[in-house]
Design a protein around this motif. Structure first.
Motif, short mmCIF file in Angstrom:
data_model
loop_
_atom_site.label_atom_id
_atom_site.label_comp_id
_atom_site.label_asym_id
_atom_site.label_seq_id
_atom_site.Cartn_x
_atom_site.Cartn_y
_atom_site.Cartn_z
N HIS A 28 0.84 -1.20 0.00
CA HIS A 28 0.00 0.00 0.00
C HIS A 28 0.87 1.25 0.00
O HIS A 28 0.57 2.25 -0.66
CB HIS A 28 -0.91 -0.01 1.23
CG HIS A 28 -1.69 1.25 1.42
ND1 HIS A 28 -2.60 1.70 0.49
CD2 HIS A 28 -1.67 2.18 2.42
CE1 HIS A 28 -3.13 2.84 0.91
NE2 HIS A 28 -2.58 3.16 2.07
N ASN A 29 2.00 1.16 0.72
CA ASN A 29 2.95 2.26 0.77
C ASN A 29 4.25 1.72 1.36
O ASN A 29 4.25 0.67 2.02
CB ASN A 29 2.43 3.41 1.63
CG ASN A 29 3.20 4.70 1.39
OD1 ASN A 29 4.08 4.76 0.53
ND2 ASN A 29 2.89 5.74 2.16
N PHE A 30 5.35 2.41 1.14
CA PHE A 30 6.61 1.97 1.73
C PHE A 30 7.58 3.13 1.83
O PHE A 30 7.47 4.14 1.12
CB PHE A 30 7.24 0.83 0.92
CG PHE A 30 7.72 1.22 -0.45
CD1 PHE A 30 9.00 1.73 -0.65
CD2 PHE A 30 6.89 1.07 -1.56
CE1 PHE A 30 9.44 2.08 -1.91
CE2 PHE A 30 7.33 1.42 -2.83
CZ PHE A 30 8.62 1.92 -3.01
N PHE A 31 8.54 2.96 2.75
CA PHE A 31 9.63 3.91 2.92
C PHE A 31 10.94 3.13 2.89
O PHE A 31 11.00 1.98 3.35
CB PHE A 31 9.51 4.67 4.25
CG PHE A 31 8.26 5.49 4.37
CD1 PHE A 31 8.17 6.74 3.79
CD2 PHE A 31 7.17 5.00 5.09
CE1 PHE A 31 7.01 7.49 3.90
CE2 PHE A 31 6.01 5.75 5.21
CZ PHE A 31 5.93 7.00 4.61
N VAL A 32 11.98 3.75 2.38
CA VAL A 32 13.29 3.09 2.34
C VAL A 32 14.31 3.96 3.06
O VAL A 32 14.24 5.19 3.04
CB VAL A 32 13.75 2.82 0.89
CG1 VAL A 32 12.82 1.86 0.20
CG2 VAL A 32 13.88 4.11 0.09
N ASN A 33 15.25 3.29 3.70
CA ASN A 33 16.35 3.95 4.40
C ASN A 33 17.59 3.09 4.19
O ASN A 33 17.99 2.33 5.08
CB ASN A 33 16.04 4.10 5.89
CG ASN A 33 17.17 4.80 6.64
OD1 ASN A 33 17.94 5.55 6.04
ND2 ASN A 33 17.28 4.53 7.93
N PRO A 34 18.20 3.16 3.02
CA PRO A 34 19.28 2.23 2.65
C PRO A 34 20.52 2.33 3.51
O PRO A 34 21.38 1.46 3.46
CB PRO A 34 19.58 2.60 1.20
CG PRO A 34 19.12 4.01 1.05
CD PRO A 34 17.93 4.14 1.95
N THR A 35 20.66 3.40 4.31
CA THR A 35 21.85 3.54 5.16
C THR A 35 21.58 3.13 6.60
O THR A 35 22.46 3.26 7.45
CB THR A 35 22.35 4.99 5.13
OG1 THR A 35 21.32 5.85 5.64
CG2 THR A 35 22.71 5.41 3.72
#
Length: 260
Positions: A28-35
């Motif tokens: 439905h939705n997402f957030f990314v924080n690759p660090t």
């Protein structure tokens, strides 16, 4: 909600977003924080979708597409059994997988070469070849065949121990062959660690370190020496205690400890 925990930060953002977009069911939705250690957070409308996403990300991790661990509150016993089933199938496939097949073919090539060399040695040869080069080469081939066989057997044993643990055929905190404990597991099922162990075993099999084929023998030897050391230490401590009591005087003697 599903969190993707990463042991190694700096997962490339495009790769992470691409992986999430491939997730079925769609988020439905997402957030990314690759660090960060939590590389991504995915939101779903239904718990069943979150559960399917957990399975999806474990499937992709087992396939080698990433090394993140999906974490969610929807991970109940039933879902955990599904994920364990993925691992069981994966480990079973490794027993006859590409790496093992390469080892089998390599051993067959060496065995054929050793047989041809043995046939040559049965024929009349020059003294230099008969007592020098050819016997040495034959011994080298036998040693290499033995090392490959040992590595294959060690790998098979490791995979079978992991299968036993996943299928509940061993105690919850260890996987044991006879009396030799090889892998130590804490309380709870740590699938991420199990996956790391499986990858490590595959790498050791393929890299061909000679010591890998003798791991069980080394462990048994070390533990045997530990028992011998502990026994001698106890005897030494008891003797020291006796001498100390004797030097202190008969009237002050106490009951001597029993020698274990």
């Amino acid at each position: 909600m599903v969190e993707l925990h990463s042991r190694c930060p700096f997962f490339p953002t495009p790769d992470l977003v691409s992986l999430i977009n491939q997730c079925n069911p769609t988020t439905h939705n997402f957030f990314v924080n690759p660090t960060g250690l939590v590389a991504g957070i995915l939101f779903f409308r239904h718990c069943t979708d979150a559960a399917e996403a957990i399975v999806f990300f474990w499937e992709r991790r087992i396939a080698g597409d990433h090394f993140m661990t999906p974490v969610s509150e929807v991970l109940d016993d039933e879902l955990q059994e599904r994920v364990k089933g993925l691992f069981v199938c994966h480990v079973e496939s490794l027993l006859e997988g590409e790496v093992m097949q390469r080892m089998v073919k390599k051993r067959e090539v060496l065995q054929n070469e050793a047989e041809n060399l043995s046939a040559r040695l049965r024929k009349p040869q020059k003294l230099g070849l008969l007592y020098g080069e050819l016997p040495g080469k034959a011994k080298g081939l036998r040693d290499e065949i033995g090392l490959i066989t040992n590595r294959m057997e060690e790998f098979r044993s490791a995979m079978k121990w992991i299968l036993n643990y996943l299928q509940g055929n061993n105690s919850k905190d260890s996987v044991i062959s006879g009396e030799t404990e090889v892998f130590k597991f804490e309380d709870g099922l740590d699938l991420s660690r199990i996956h790391c162990i499986v990858m490590r075993e595959c790498r050791r099999l393929e890299e061909g370190l000679p010591i890998y084929g003798f791991r069980l023998d080394i462990i048994r030897k070390v533990r045997s020496e530990q028992k011998y050391f502990i026994k001698n230490t106890i005897e030494w401590a008891c003797n020291l205690y006796r001498r100390a009591i004797c030097s202190y005087g008969p009237c002050k003697r106490q009951t001597e400890p029993e020698i274990l």
